[in-house]
Design a protein around this motif. Structure first.
Motif, PDB file in Angstrom:
ATOM      1  N   ILE A 129       1.139  -1.598  -0.127  1.00 53.84           N
ATOM      2  CA  ILE A 129      -0.059   0.075  -0.308  1.00 53.84           C
ATOM      3  C   ILE A 129       0.760   1.208   0.130  1.00 53.84           C
ATOM      4  O   ILE A 129       0.744   2.336  -1.342  1.00 53.84           O
ATOM      5  CB  ILE A 129      -1.146   0.276   1.415  1.00 53.84           C
ATOM      6  CG1 ILE A 129      -2.375  -1.387   0.558  1.00 53.84           C
ATOM      7  CG2 ILE A 129      -1.682   1.091   0.868  1.00 53.84           C
ATOM      8  CD1 ILE A 129      -2.379  -1.385   2.367  1.00 53.84           C
ATOM      9  N   ALA A 130       2.407   0.930   0.449  1.00 53.62           N
ATOM     10  CA  ALA A 130       2.940   2.250   0.875  1.00 53.62           C
ATOM     11  C   ALA A 130       3.317   2.212  -0.325  1.00 53.62           C
ATOM     12  O   ALA A 130       3.955   3.962  -0.807  1.00 53.62           O
ATOM     13  CB  ALA A 130       4.066   2.308   1.739  1.00 53.62           C
ATOM     14  N   LEU A 131       4.100   1.847  -0.907  1.00 57.89           N
ATOM     15  CA  LEU A 131       3.947   1.540  -2.798  1.00 57.89           C
ATOM     16  C   LEU A 131       3.469   2.479  -3.328  1.00 57.89           C
ATOM     17  O   LEU A 131       4.140   3.316  -4.113  1.00 57.89           O
ATOM     18  CB  LEU A 131       5.297   0.104  -2.810  1.00 57.89           C
ATOM     19  CG  LEU A 131       5.812   0.158  -4.323  1.00 57.89           C
ATOM     20  CD1 LEU A 131       6.744   0.871  -4.714  1.00 57.89           C
ATOM     21  CD2 LEU A 131       6.167  -1.201  -4.551  1.00 57.89           C
ATOM     22  N   LEU A 132       2.429   1.994  -3.617  1.00 61.51           N
ATOM     23  CA  LEU A 132       1.362   2.497  -3.886  1.00 61.51           C
ATOM     24  C   LEU A 132       0.713   4.187  -4.352  1.00 61.51           C
ATOM     25  O   LEU A 132       1.287   4.800  -4.316  1.00 61.51           O
ATOM     26  CB  LEU A 132      -0.065   1.578  -4.725  1.00 61.51           C
ATOM     27  CG  LEU A 132      -0.605   0.187  -4.957  1.00 61.51           C
ATOM     28  CD1 LEU A 132      -1.716   0.174  -3.809  1.00 61.51           C
ATOM     29  CD2 LEU A 132      -0.642   0.954  -6.194  1.00 61.51           C
ATOM     30  N   THR A 133       1.177   4.281  -2.930  1.00 63.47           N
ATOM     31  CA  THR A 133       0.919   5.542  -1.808  1.00 63.47           C
ATOM     32  C   THR A 133       2.007   6.348  -2.785  1.00 63.47           C
ATOM     33  O   THR A 133       1.769   7.724  -3.591  1.00 63.47           O
ATOM     34  CB  THR A 133       0.499   5.661  -0.906  1.00 63.47           C
ATOM     35  OG1 THR A 133      -0.789   5.171   0.010  1.00 63.47           O
ATOM     36  CG2 THR A 133       0.401   6.974  -0.669  1.00 63.47           C
ATOM     37  N   LEU A 134       3.009   6.103  -2.621  1.00 65.47           N
ATOM     38  CA  LEU A 134       4.445   6.856  -3.338  1.00 65.47           C
ATOM     39  C   LEU A 134       4.358   7.418  -4.528  1.00 65.47           C
ATOM     40  O   LEU A 134       4.623   8.115  -5.161  1.00 65.47           O
ATOM     41  CB  LEU A 134       5.466   6.684  -2.533  1.00 65.47           C
ATOM     42  CG  LEU A 134       6.253   5.245  -2.771  1.00 65.47           C
ATOM     43  CD1 LEU A 134       7.313   5.377  -3.959  1.00 65.47           C
ATOM     44  CD2 LEU A 134       6.862   4.489  -2.145  1.00 65.47           C
ATOM     45  N   SER A 135       3.432   6.222  -5.490  1.00 65.27           N
ATOM     46  CA  SER A 135       3.381   5.838  -7.009  1.00 65.27           C
ATOM     47  C   SER A 135       2.870   6.900  -7.235  1.00 65.27           C
ATOM     48  O   SER A 135       3.154   7.762  -8.185  1.00 65.27           O
ATOM     49  CB  SER A 135       3.552   4.457  -7.150  1.00 65.27           C
ATOM     50  OG  SER A 135       4.486   3.928  -7.019  1.00 65.27           O
ATOM     51  N   PHE A 136       1.709   6.871  -6.777  1.00 64.42           N
ATOM     52  CA  PHE A 136       0.334   8.287  -6.909  1.00 64.42           C
ATOM     53  C   PHE A 136       0.763   9.200  -6.838  1.00 64.42           C
ATOM     54  O   PHE A 136       0.290  10.242  -7.061  1.00 64.42           O
ATOM     55  CB  PHE A 136      -0.923   7.362  -6.652  1.00 64.42           C
ATOM     56  CG  PHE A 136      -1.081   6.277  -7.739  1.00 64.42           C
ATOM     57  CD1 PHE A 136      -1.644   6.502  -9.269  1.00 64.42           C
ATOM     58  CD2 PHE A 136      -0.733   5.107  -7.809  1.00 64.42           C
ATOM     59  CE1 PHE A 136      -1.988   5.527 -10.348  1.00 64.42           C
ATOM     60  CE2 PHE A 136      -1.138   3.762  -8.397  1.00 64.42           C
ATOM     61  CZ  PHE A 136      -1.380   3.891  -9.636  1.00 64.42           C
ATOM     62  N   PHE A 137       0.966   9.559  -5.363  1.00 68.27           N
ATOM     63  CA  PHE A 137       1.503  10.718  -4.738  1.00 68.27           C
ATOM     64  C   PHE A 137       3.025  11.298  -4.982  1.00 68.27           C
ATOM     65  O   PHE A 137       3.355  10.784  -4.141  1.00 68.27           O
ATOM     66  CB  PHE A 137       1.102  11.044  -3.425  1.00 68.27           C
ATOM     67  CG  PHE A 137      -0.508  11.302  -3.258  1.00 68.27           C
ATOM     68  CD1 PHE A 137      -1.426  11.717  -2.994  1.00 68.27           C
ATOM     69  CD2 PHE A 137      -1.300   9.055  -3.506  1.00 68.27           C
ATOM     70  CE1 PHE A 137      -2.875  11.170  -3.157  1.00 68.27           C
ATOM     71  CE2 PHE A 137      -2.345   9.396  -2.944  1.00 68.27           C
ATOM     72  CZ  PHE A 137      -3.011  10.471  -2.897  1.00 68.27           C
ATOM     73  N   LYS A 141       4.517  16.975  -6.956  1.00 68.58           N
ATOM     74  CA  LYS A 141       2.992  17.611  -6.459  1.00 68.58           C
ATOM     75  C   LYS A 141       2.797  17.210  -4.757  1.00 68.58           C
ATOM     76  O   LYS A 141       1.655  18.310  -3.976  1.00 68.58           O
ATOM     77  CB  LYS A 141       2.364  16.697  -7.307  1.00 68.58           C
ATOM     78  CG  LYS A 141       2.551  17.050  -8.392  1.00 68.58           C
ATOM     79  CD  LYS A 141       1.272  16.898  -9.981  1.00 68.58           C
ATOM     80  CE  LYS A 141       1.699  17.164 -11.023  1.00 68.58           C
ATOM     81  NZ  LYS A 141       0.150  16.774 -12.111  1.00 68.58           N
ATOM     82  N   PHE A 142       2.771  16.226  -4.617  1.00 69.49           N
ATOM     83  CA  PHE A 142       2.503  15.849  -3.235  1.00 69.49           C
ATOM     84  C   PHE A 142       3.686  15.870  -2.181  1.00 69.49           C
ATOM     85  O   PHE A 142       3.695  14.620  -1.923  1.00 69.49           O
ATOM     86  CB  PHE A 142       1.342  14.580  -2.970  1.00 69.49           C
ATOM     87  CG  PHE A 142       0.423  15.177  -4.167  1.00 69.49           C
ATOM     88  CD1 PHE A 142      -0.534  15.909  -3.529  1.00 69.49           C
ATOM     89  CD2 PHE A 142       0.341  14.418  -5.021  1.00 69.49           C
ATOM     90  CE1 PHE A 142      -2.025  16.389  -4.348  1.00 69.49           C
ATOM     91  CE2 PHE A 142      -0.342  14.934  -6.003  1.00 69.49           C
ATOM     92  CZ  PHE A 142      -1.522  15.562  -5.978  1.00 69.49           C
ATOM     93  N   TYR A 143       4.289  16.392  -1.482  1.00 63.42           N
ATOM     94  CA  TYR A 143       5.680  16.431  -0.783  1.00 63.42           C
ATOM     95  C   TYR A 143       5.466  15.718   0.231  1.00 63.42           C
ATOM     96  O   TYR A 143       5.835  14.413   0.478  1.00 63.42           O
ATOM     97  CB  TYR A 143       7.138  17.398  -1.092  1.00 63.42           C
ATOM     98  CG  TYR A 143       7.794  16.747  -0.215  1.00 63.42           C
ATOM     99  CD1 TYR A 143       8.924  16.260  -1.642  1.00 63.42           C
ATOM    100  CD2 TYR A 143       8.227  16.812   1.039  1.00 63.42           C
ATOM    101  CE1 TYR A 143      10.228  16.408  -0.773  1.00 63.42           C
ATOM    102  CE2 TYR A 143       9.294  17.210   1.396  1.00 63.42           C
ATOM    103  CZ  TYR A 143      10.820  16.460   0.559  1.00 63.42           C
ATOM    104  OH  TYR A 143      11.649  15.838   1.288  1.00 63.42           O
TER     105      TYR A 143
END
Length: 254
Positions: A129-137, A141-143
Protein backbone atom coordinates in the motif's frame (compact mmCIF):
# COMPACT_ATOMS: atom_id res chain seq x y z
CA UNK A 1 -25.62 -31.98 1.17
CA UNK A 2 -22.48 -31.31 -0.94
CA UNK A 3 -19.12 -30.82 0.70
CA UNK A 4 -17.76 -27.24 0.50
CA UNK A 5 -14.50 -25.42 1.10
CA UNK A 6 -13.50 -21.82 1.66
CA UNK A 7 -10.35 -20.01 0.57
CA UNK A 8 -9.73 -16.25 0.76
CA UNK A 9 -13.34 -15.84 1.83
CA UNK A 10 -14.68 -17.63 -1.26
CA UNK A 11 -17.10 -20.52 -0.94
CA UNK A 12 -17.12 -23.29 -3.49
CA UNK A 13 -18.27 -26.87 -3.86
CA UNK A 14 -15.80 -29.72 -4.18
CA UNK A 15 -17.85 -30.95 -7.13
CA UNK A 16 -17.09 -27.65 -8.87
CA UNK A 17 -13.38 -27.85 -8.03
CA UNK A 18 -12.47 -27.94 -11.73
CA UNK A 19 -9.43 -25.92 -12.82
CA UNK A 20 -9.91 -23.26 -15.49
CA UNK A 21 -6.27 -22.30 -15.71
CA UNK A 22 -2.99 -23.61 -14.31
CA UNK A 23 0.27 -21.59 -14.26
CA UNK A 24 3.55 -22.60 -12.67
CA UNK A 25 4.20 -20.43 -9.63
CA UNK A 26 7.77 -19.75 -10.77
CA UNK A 27 6.44 -18.06 -13.93
CA UNK A 28 3.83 -16.20 -11.90
CA UNK A 29 6.44 -14.75 -9.51
CA UNK A 30 8.77 -13.83 -12.39
CA UNK A 31 5.94 -12.02 -14.17
CA UNK A 32 4.94 -10.12 -11.02
CA UNK A 33 8.58 -9.15 -10.34
CA UNK A 34 9.23 -8.11 -13.94
CA UNK A 35 6.38 -5.59 -13.96
CA UNK A 36 8.05 -3.09 -11.58
CA UNK A 37 11.57 -4.12 -12.67
CA UNK A 38 11.02 -3.35 -16.36
CA UNK A 39 9.10 -0.18 -15.51
CA UNK A 40 11.95 0.89 -13.21
CA UNK A 41 14.60 0.31 -15.91
CA UNK A 42 12.48 2.17 -18.48
CA UNK A 43 11.86 5.18 -16.22
CA UNK A 44 15.55 5.61 -15.33
CA UNK A 45 16.74 5.10 -18.92
CA UNK A 46 14.10 7.35 -20.48
CA UNK A 47 14.76 10.11 -17.94
CA UNK A 48 18.50 10.04 -18.61
CA UNK A 49 18.03 10.08 -22.39
CA UNK A 50 15.17 12.56 -22.79
CA UNK A 51 14.93 14.54 -19.52
CA UNK A 52 18.56 14.59 -18.43
CA UNK A 53 18.94 18.21 -17.28
CA UNK A 54 15.60 18.40 -15.49
CA UNK A 55 15.88 14.93 -13.94
CA UNK A 56 19.38 15.48 -12.55
CA UNK A 57 18.82 19.08 -11.40
CA UNK A 58 19.02 19.81 -7.65
CA UNK A 59 18.98 22.96 -5.57
CA UNK A 60 22.79 22.79 -5.38
CA UNK A 61 23.06 23.27 -9.15
CA UNK A 62 26.10 20.99 -9.43
CA UNK A 63 26.68 18.40 -12.13
CA UNK A 64 25.06 14.98 -11.69
CA UNK A 65 24.60 12.13 -14.12
CA UNK A 66 21.80 10.05 -12.56
CA UNK A 67 18.26 11.05 -11.55
CA UNK A 68 16.76 10.11 -8.20
CA UNK A 69 14.00 7.53 -8.25
CA UNK A 70 11.42 10.12 -7.24
CA UNK A 71 12.37 12.31 -10.21
CA UNK A 72 12.49 9.42 -12.67
CA UNK A 73 9.13 7.86 -11.77
CA UNK A 74 7.09 10.88 -10.77
CA UNK A 75 8.21 14.08 -12.49
CA UNK A 76 7.83 13.27 -16.18
CA UNK A 77 5.53 11.64 -18.69
CA UNK A 78 5.31 8.85 -19.92
CA UNK A 79 7.54 7.54 -17.10
CA UNK A 80 5.02 8.44 -14.42
CA UNK A 81 2.12 6.66 -16.11
CA UNK A 82 4.15 3.54 -16.96
CA UNK A 83 5.42 3.22 -13.38
CA UNK A 84 1.97 3.72 -11.90
CA UNK A 85 0.48 1.13 -14.27
CA UNK A 86 3.15 -1.43 -13.36
CA UNK A 87 2.74 -0.88 -9.61
CA UNK A 88 -1.05 -1.11 -9.92
CA UNK A 89 -0.90 -4.38 -11.89
CA UNK A 90 1.44 -6.04 -9.40
CA UNK A 91 -0.54 -4.97 -6.32
CA UNK A 92 -3.18 -7.73 -6.25
CA UNK A 93 -0.77 -10.56 -7.16
CA UNK A 94 1.48 -9.44 -4.30
CA UNK A 95 -1.45 -9.63 -1.90
CA UNK A 96 -2.10 -13.16 -3.14
CA UNK A 97 1.52 -14.09 -2.40
CA UNK A 98 1.20 -12.51 1.05
CA UNK A 99 -1.85 -14.67 1.74
CA UNK A 100 -0.02 -17.79 0.58
CA UNK A 101 2.81 -16.99 2.99
CA UNK A 102 0.19 -16.65 5.73
CA UNK A 103 -1.23 -20.08 4.88
CA UNK A 104 2.28 -21.51 4.86
CA UNK A 105 3.17 -19.98 8.23
CA UNK A 106 -0.03 -21.32 9.77
CA UNK A 107 1.10 -24.84 8.88
CA UNK A 108 4.62 -24.50 10.31
CA UNK A 109 4.16 -22.20 13.30
CA UNK A 110 3.03 -23.41 16.68
CA UNK A 111 -0.42 -22.19 17.66
CA UNK A 112 0.89 -19.68 20.20
CA UNK A 113 3.11 -18.14 17.47
CA UNK A 114 0.42 -17.75 14.80
CA UNK A 115 0.53 -13.99 15.38
CA UNK A 116 3.98 -13.88 13.77
CA UNK A 117 2.51 -15.18 10.52
CA UNK A 118 -0.31 -12.62 10.66
CA UNK A 119 2.19 -9.85 11.43
CA UNK A 120 4.32 -10.80 8.41
CA UNK A 121 1.22 -10.78 6.21
CA UNK A 122 0.09 -7.36 7.46
CA UNK A 123 3.58 -5.90 6.99
CA UNK A 124 3.72 -7.24 3.44
CA UNK A 125 0.36 -5.69 2.57
CA UNK A 126 1.21 -2.35 4.25
CA UNK A 127 4.46 -2.23 2.28
CA UNK A 128 2.46 -2.77 -0.90
CA UNK A 129 0.00 0.00 0.00
CA UNK A 130 2.86 2.39 0.83
CA UNK A 131 4.44 1.63 -2.57
CA UNK A 132 1.15 2.40 -4.31
CA UNK A 133 0.77 5.62 -2.33
CA UNK A 134 4.25 7.00 -3.04
CA UNK A 135 3.85 6.06 -6.71
CA UNK A 136 0.60 8.00 -7.19
CA UNK A 137 1.34 10.87 -4.80
CA UNK A 138 4.54 12.08 -6.44
CA UNK A 139 7.15 14.17 -4.67
CA UNK A 140 6.78 17.03 -7.17
CA UNK A 141 3.07 17.56 -6.39
CA UNK A 142 2.41 15.91 -3.02
CA UNK A 143 5.75 16.04 -1.22
CA UNK A 144 4.37 15.56 2.30
CA UNK A 145 2.32 12.47 1.44
CA UNK A 146 5.11 11.08 -0.75
CA UNK A 147 7.67 11.52 2.02
CA UNK A 148 5.51 9.77 4.65
CA UNK A 149 4.68 6.93 2.26
CA UNK A 150 8.36 6.51 1.39
CA UNK A 151 9.40 6.38 5.06
CA UNK A 152 6.62 3.87 5.76
CA UNK A 153 7.71 1.75 2.81
CA UNK A 154 11.35 1.65 3.97
CA UNK A 155 10.58 0.92 7.64
CA UNK A 156 7.90 -1.69 7.00
CA UNK A 157 9.88 -3.45 4.27
CA UNK A 158 12.93 -3.75 6.55
CA UNK A 159 10.87 -5.17 9.43
CA UNK A 160 9.10 -7.56 7.06
CA UNK A 161 12.31 -8.87 5.49
CA UNK A 162 13.92 -9.31 8.90
CA UNK A 163 10.87 -11.15 10.27
CA UNK A 164 10.64 -13.47 7.25
CA UNK A 165 14.31 -14.38 7.64
CA UNK A 166 13.73 -15.22 11.32
CA UNK A 167 10.65 -17.32 10.56
CA UNK A 168 12.33 -19.18 7.74
CA UNK A 169 15.44 -19.89 9.79
CA UNK A 170 13.45 -21.13 12.79
CA UNK A 171 10.53 -22.96 11.20
CA UNK A 172 11.48 -23.79 7.63
CA UNK A 173 15.04 -25.07 7.75
CA UNK A 174 14.77 -27.32 4.71
CA UNK A 175 14.74 -24.36 2.28
CA UNK A 176 18.22 -23.09 3.04
CA UNK A 177 18.81 -21.85 -0.51
CA UNK A 178 15.87 -19.45 -0.24
CA UNK A 179 17.00 -18.23 3.19
CA UNK A 180 20.54 -17.65 1.91
CA UNK A 181 19.30 -15.34 -0.85
CA UNK A 182 16.89 -13.58 1.49
CA UNK A 183 19.74 -12.81 3.89
CA UNK A 184 21.88 -11.46 1.05
CA UNK A 185 19.06 -9.22 -0.16
CA UNK A 186 18.32 -7.98 3.35
CA UNK A 187 21.97 -7.20 4.07
CA UNK A 188 22.40 -5.41 0.75
CA UNK A 189 19.23 -3.43 1.37
CA UNK A 190 20.32 -2.34 4.85
CA UNK A 191 23.83 -1.35 3.76
CA UNK A 192 22.66 0.79 0.86
CA UNK A 193 19.90 2.46 2.88
CA UNK A 194 22.64 3.69 5.24
CA UNK A 195 24.86 4.72 2.32
CA UNK A 196 21.97 6.52 0.59
CA UNK A 197 21.09 8.40 3.80
CA UNK A 198 24.70 9.50 4.27
CA UNK A 199 25.07 10.64 0.64
CA UNK A 200 21.76 12.53 0.75
CA UNK A 201 22.82 14.48 3.86
CA UNK A 202 26.27 15.10 2.38
CA UNK A 203 24.78 16.44 -0.83
CA UNK A 204 22.52 18.84 1.07
CA UNK A 205 25.36 19.97 3.34
CA UNK A 206 28.26 20.38 0.91
CA UNK A 207 26.74 20.52 -2.60
CA UNK A 208 29.52 18.45 -4.16
CA UNK A 209 29.34 17.27 -7.78
CA UNK A 210 28.38 13.61 -8.37
CA UNK A 211 27.31 13.01 -4.75
CA UNK A 212 23.62 13.16 -5.61
CA UNK A 213 24.24 10.70 -8.44
CA UNK A 214 25.89 8.30 -6.00
CA UNK A 215 22.86 8.75 -3.74
CA UNK A 216 20.60 7.91 -6.68
CA UNK A 217 22.64 4.79 -7.50
CA UNK A 218 22.34 3.69 -3.86
CA UNK A 219 18.58 4.21 -4.09
CA UNK A 220 18.49 1.95 -7.14
CA UNK A 221 20.22 -0.85 -5.25
CA UNK A 222 17.80 -0.47 -2.34
CA UNK A 223 14.84 -0.88 -4.69
CA UNK A 224 16.40 -3.73 -6.69
CA UNK A 225 17.37 -5.67 -3.56
CA UNK A 226 13.80 -5.29 -2.29
CA UNK A 227 12.47 -6.69 -5.56
CA UNK A 228 14.99 -9.53 -5.39
CA UNK A 229 13.89 -10.39 -1.85
CA UNK A 230 10.25 -10.69 -2.89
CA UNK A 231 11.20 -12.73 -5.97
CA UNK A 232 12.57 -15.48 -3.69
CA UNK A 233 8.93 -16.50 -3.19
CA UNK A 234 9.36 -18.83 -6.16
CA UNK A 235 11.98 -20.74 -4.15
CA UNK A 236 9.58 -21.06 -1.21
CA UNK A 237 6.76 -22.39 -3.37
CA UNK A 238 8.65 -24.49 -5.88
CA UNK A 239 6.82 -27.41 -7.49
CA UNK A 240 3.52 -25.61 -7.04
CA UNK A 241 1.07 -24.21 -9.57
CA UNK A 242 -1.34 -21.31 -9.40
CA UNK A 243 -4.71 -22.82 -10.27
CA UNK A 244 -7.83 -20.78 -11.02
CA UNK A 245 -11.16 -22.46 -10.31
CA UNK A 246 -14.76 -21.45 -10.89
CA UNK A 247 -15.10 -19.90 -7.42
CA UNK A 248 -11.54 -19.13 -6.39
CA UNK A 249 -7.86 -19.78 -6.80
CA UNK A 250 -5.10 -21.54 -4.91
CA UNK A 251 -1.59 -22.94 -5.00
CA UNK A 252 -1.55 -26.69 -5.53
CA UNK A 253 1.23 -29.27 -5.61
CA UNK A 254 2.43 -30.01 -9.12
Amino acid sequence: MSNTRTRYGLLYSEYEYIPYCRVSFEKFVIAVTCLPLLAFIFCISYSVIFNFESATYTHCQVYNFLPSISAAIGSFSPQREIWQAAISLQALPRIFVAMEYLNHHQTVLKRDNFWLGYLACVLNIVENIALLTLSFFTSSKFYGIHEKAFITFILVSEIYMFLICILQKKYNKIKRHSLKWKKRCLLTNLIFIIIAGYLFMRHNSFCEPYVYSMFAASEYIVVLSNMAFHSTAYLDFQHKDLVIYKHGFALTER
